[in-house]
Design a protein around this motif. Sequence first.
Motif, PDB file in Angstrom:
ATOM      1  N   ARG A  71       0.839  -1.199   0.000  1.00 27.07           N
ATOM      2  CA  ARG A  71       0.000   0.000   0.000  1.00 27.07           C
ATOM      3  C   ARG A  71       0.872   1.248   0.000  1.00 27.07           C
ATOM      4  N   GLU A  72       0.313   2.348  -0.519  1.00 23.52           N
ATOM      5  CA  GLU A  72       0.965   3.644  -0.486  1.00 23.52           C
ATOM      6  C   GLU A  72       0.376   4.473   0.638  1.00 23.52           C
ATOM      7  N   LEU A  73       1.250   5.249   1.307  1.00 25.85           N
ATOM      8  CA  LEU A  73       0.770   6.114   2.375  1.00 25.85           C
ATOM      9  C   LEU A  73       0.171   7.393   1.801  1.00 25.85           C
ATOM     10  N   VAL A  74      -0.878   7.878   2.448  1.00 29.09           N
ATOM     11  CA  VAL A  74      -1.519   9.152   2.120  1.00 29.09           C
ATOM     12  C   VAL A  74      -1.527   9.976   3.402  1.00 29.09           C
ATOM     13  N   MET A  75      -1.065  11.221   3.333  1.00 28.34           N
ATOM     14  CA  MET A  75      -0.987  12.055   4.532  1.00 28.34           C
ATOM     15  C   MET A  75      -1.596  13.424   4.278  1.00 28.34           C
ATOM     16  N   ALA A  76      -2.225  13.973   5.286  1.00 30.57           N
ATOM     17  CA  ALA A  76      -2.820  15.310   5.197  1.00 30.57           C
ATOM     18  C   ALA A  76      -2.771  15.944   6.573  1.00 30.57           C
ATOM     19  N   ALA A  77      -2.804  17.275   6.610  1.00 32.52           N
ATOM     20  CA  ALA A  77      -2.775  17.991   7.885  1.00 32.52           C
ATOM     21  C   ALA A  77      -3.726  19.170   7.832  1.00 32.52           C
ATOM     22  N   ASP A  78      -4.419  19.383   8.936  1.00 30.14           N
ATOM     23  CA  ASP A  78      -5.293  20.536   9.086  1.00 30.14           C
ATOM     24  C   ASP A  78      -5.159  21.079  10.494  1.00 30.14           C
ATOM     25  N   ALA A  79      -5.333  22.384  10.637  1.00 31.53           N
ATOM     26  CA  ALA A  79      -5.271  23.023  11.947  1.00 31.53           C
ATOM     27  C   ALA A  79      -6.622  23.650  12.277  1.00 31.53           C
ATOM     28  N   MET A  80      -6.899  23.803  13.565  1.00 27.71           N
ATOM     29  CA  MET A  80      -8.085  24.501  14.034  1.00 27.71           C
ATOM     30  C   MET A  80      -7.686  25.447  15.144  1.00 27.71           C
ATOM     31  N   VAL A  81      -8.158  26.683  15.065  1.00 31.61           N
ATOM     32  CA  VAL A  81      -7.828  27.723  16.029  1.00 31.61           C
ATOM     33  C   VAL A  81      -9.121  28.207  16.684  1.00 31.61           C
ATOM     34  N   ALA A  82      -9.117  28.287  18.003  1.00 35.62           N
ATOM     35  CA  ALA A  82     -10.297  28.772  18.721  1.00 35.62           C
ATOM     36  C   ALA A  82     -10.636  30.188  18.276  1.00 35.62           C
ATOM     37  N   VAL A 117     -12.289  16.345  10.221  1.00 38.28           N
ATOM     38  CA  VAL A 117     -11.984  17.156   9.039  1.00 38.28           C
ATOM     39  C   VAL A 117     -10.731  16.621   8.358  1.00 38.28           C
ATOM     40  N   ASN A 118      -9.823  16.032   9.122  1.00 38.35           N
ATOM     41  CA  ASN A 118      -8.656  15.402   8.526  1.00 38.35           C
ATOM     42  C   ASN A 118      -9.015  14.079   7.860  1.00 38.35           C
ATOM     43  N   LEU A 119      -9.872  13.312   8.493  1.00 41.42           N
ATOM     44  CA  LEU A 119     -10.346  12.069   7.876  1.00 41.42           C
ATOM     45  C   LEU A 119     -11.052  12.354   6.553  1.00 41.42           C
ATOM     46  N   SER A 120     -11.707  13.510   6.464  1.00 43.35           N
ATOM     47  CA  SER A 120     -12.395  13.882   5.233  1.00 43.35           C
ATOM     48  C   SER A 120     -11.418  14.036   4.070  1.00 43.35           C
ATOM     49  N   ASP A 121     -10.200  14.521   4.359  1.00 43.05           N
ATOM     50  CA  ASP A 121      -9.198  14.620   3.306  1.00 43.05           C
ATOM     51  C   ASP A 121      -8.798  13.242   2.788  1.00 43.05           C
ATOM     52  N   LEU A 122      -8.724  12.265   3.685  1.00 45.53           N
ATOM     53  CA  LEU A 122      -8.457  10.901   3.239  1.00 45.53           C
ATOM     54  C   LEU A 122      -9.621  10.370   2.408  1.00 45.53           C
ATOM     55  N   ALA A 123     -10.836  10.672   2.855  1.00 43.89           N
ATOM     56  CA  ALA A 123     -12.018  10.191   2.139  1.00 43.89           C
ATOM     57  C   ALA A 123     -12.028  10.675   0.695  1.00 43.89           C
ATOM     58  N   ALA A 124     -11.617  11.931   0.486  1.00 44.76           N
ATOM     59  CA  ALA A 124     -11.622  12.495  -0.866  1.00 44.76           C
ATOM     60  C   ALA A 124     -10.638  11.792  -1.781  1.00 44.76           C
ATOM     61  N   MET A 125      -9.617  11.172  -1.222  1.00 44.04           N
ATOM     62  CA  MET A 125      -8.627  10.455  -2.026  1.00 44.04           C
ATOM     63  C   MET A 125      -8.905   8.957  -2.083  1.00 44.04           C
ATOM     64  N   GLY A 126      -9.984   8.527  -1.448  1.00 47.16           N
ATOM     65  CA  GLY A 126     -10.312   7.106  -1.438  1.00 47.16           C
ATOM     66  C   GLY A 126      -9.402   6.302  -0.545  1.00 47.16           C
ATOM     67  N   ALA A 127      -8.832   6.932   0.491  1.00 48.56           N
ATOM     68  CA  ALA A 127      -7.856   6.280   1.352  1.00 48.56           C
ATOM     69  C   ALA A 127      -8.488   5.726   2.627  1.00 48.56           C
ATOM     70  N   ARG A 171     -16.790  11.074   4.675  1.00 41.41           N
ATOM     71  CA  ARG A 171     -17.385  10.052   3.808  1.00 41.41           C
ATOM     72  C   ARG A 171     -16.350   9.010   3.408  1.00 41.41           C
ATOM     73  N   LEU A 172     -15.855   8.309   4.406  1.00 42.05           N
ATOM     74  CA  LEU A 172     -14.843   7.285   4.182  1.00 42.05           C
ATOM     75  C   LEU A 172     -15.451   6.034   3.559  1.00 42.05           C
ATOM     76  N   GLY A 173     -14.615   5.317   2.807  1.00 39.33           N
ATOM     77  CA  GLY A 173     -14.996   4.003   2.323  1.00 39.33           C
ATOM     78  C   GLY A 173     -15.810   3.961   1.054  1.00 39.33           C
ATOM     79  N   LEU A 174     -15.994   5.104   0.391  1.00 35.56           N
ATOM     80  CA  LEU A 174     -16.767   5.095  -0.853  1.00 35.56           C
ATOM     81  C   LEU A 174     -15.893   4.575  -2.006  1.00 35.56           C
ATOM     82  N   PRO A 175     -16.499   3.848  -2.951  1.00 33.89           N
ATOM     83  CA  PRO A 175     -15.725   3.238  -4.039  1.00 33.89           C
ATOM     84  C   PRO A 175     -15.425   4.242  -5.157  1.00 33.89           C
ATOM     85  N   LEU A 176     -14.539   5.184  -4.896  1.00 32.54           N
ATOM     86  CA  LEU A 176     -14.264   6.260  -5.851  1.00 32.54           C
ATOM     87  C   LEU A 176     -13.229   5.883  -6.902  1.00 32.54           C
TER      88      LEU A 176
END
Length: 325
Positions: free
Chosen positions: A47-58, A78-88, A202-207
Amino acid sequence: MSEPAGAAESALPSEFGLIGRHFRPLAGPGALDLEDDAAVLVPPPGRELVMAADAMVAGVHYLPDDPADGVARKLLRVNLSDLAAMGATPLGYLLTVSAPTDTPDAWFAAFARGLAADQAIFDVTLLGGDTTSTPGPVTLSLTIIGHVAPGAAVRRRGAKAGDEVWVTGTIGDGALGLAASLGKLDDPSGYLRARYCVPSPRLGLPLTGRASAAIDVSDGLLQDLGHLCRLAGCGAEIEAGLVPLSDAARAAGPAWLADCLGGGDDYELLLAVPEGRGEALAAACATLGVPLTRIGRFTEGPMAVRVIDAAHETVTVARHGWSHF
């Protein structure tokens, strides 16, 4: 985010005590019990690794008095959503927490409870990170790590003129939920605020092999669609009446349409799908409990997004999305 092994909490610097109380229980095998400054991660074979980062400020990405457990869940989601968009598929995450020194321990306890709840839902664990003090406000950053089959990641680049525009779920709930949180909109059921505070990745969709391009709707439907257009070198046209709205968003009335289209914080997926393939993808998503709706198409011409009504007349929308700067 490391702690000396076997040390009594009373003998530890406050940072290590905090880590031991709240974050060590979240750590997975690769985190080495948070005893070291780095994790050791073995990706699944082939498998190939997929990485993303997001920040949240009060005060910027969430309201300062939002419950800490909900803040934690939103940060992870919101970070998991970035993985979802890539089908990861999610694997683990790194976390940085910067908070004022007078932040009560109860806030960290609730924050950790929120992470624990979603770790159980999404099968991820904490790998490590950092804790620091700051004059304020609370600043949070999360790096998510996932995996895909080689070459299978769905990218933002790839849409073509003639592809259809599809979206998951409903659009506008996040923006209206923020408005409700600020007292600008009635939300008697609490549905809109819940959608704003705790989105559904939206994780796990067959994109893979079905979507030409994908992005999650974080900054606003129109703005994020514009990102796909610029990378594709084409335009897009969406029909305002086809954009799926929740019952709560419809109850807000047509005056809130611009906020729905440009408000952001939905974390639904926005897809480019070749003509004729969307219905099969929608059926596959439906079996997973995720509705998928066609709202327009990519077009030849300027790299811009046009909104039209049922008569194909242009609808002027002043707000196209959120800007980070």
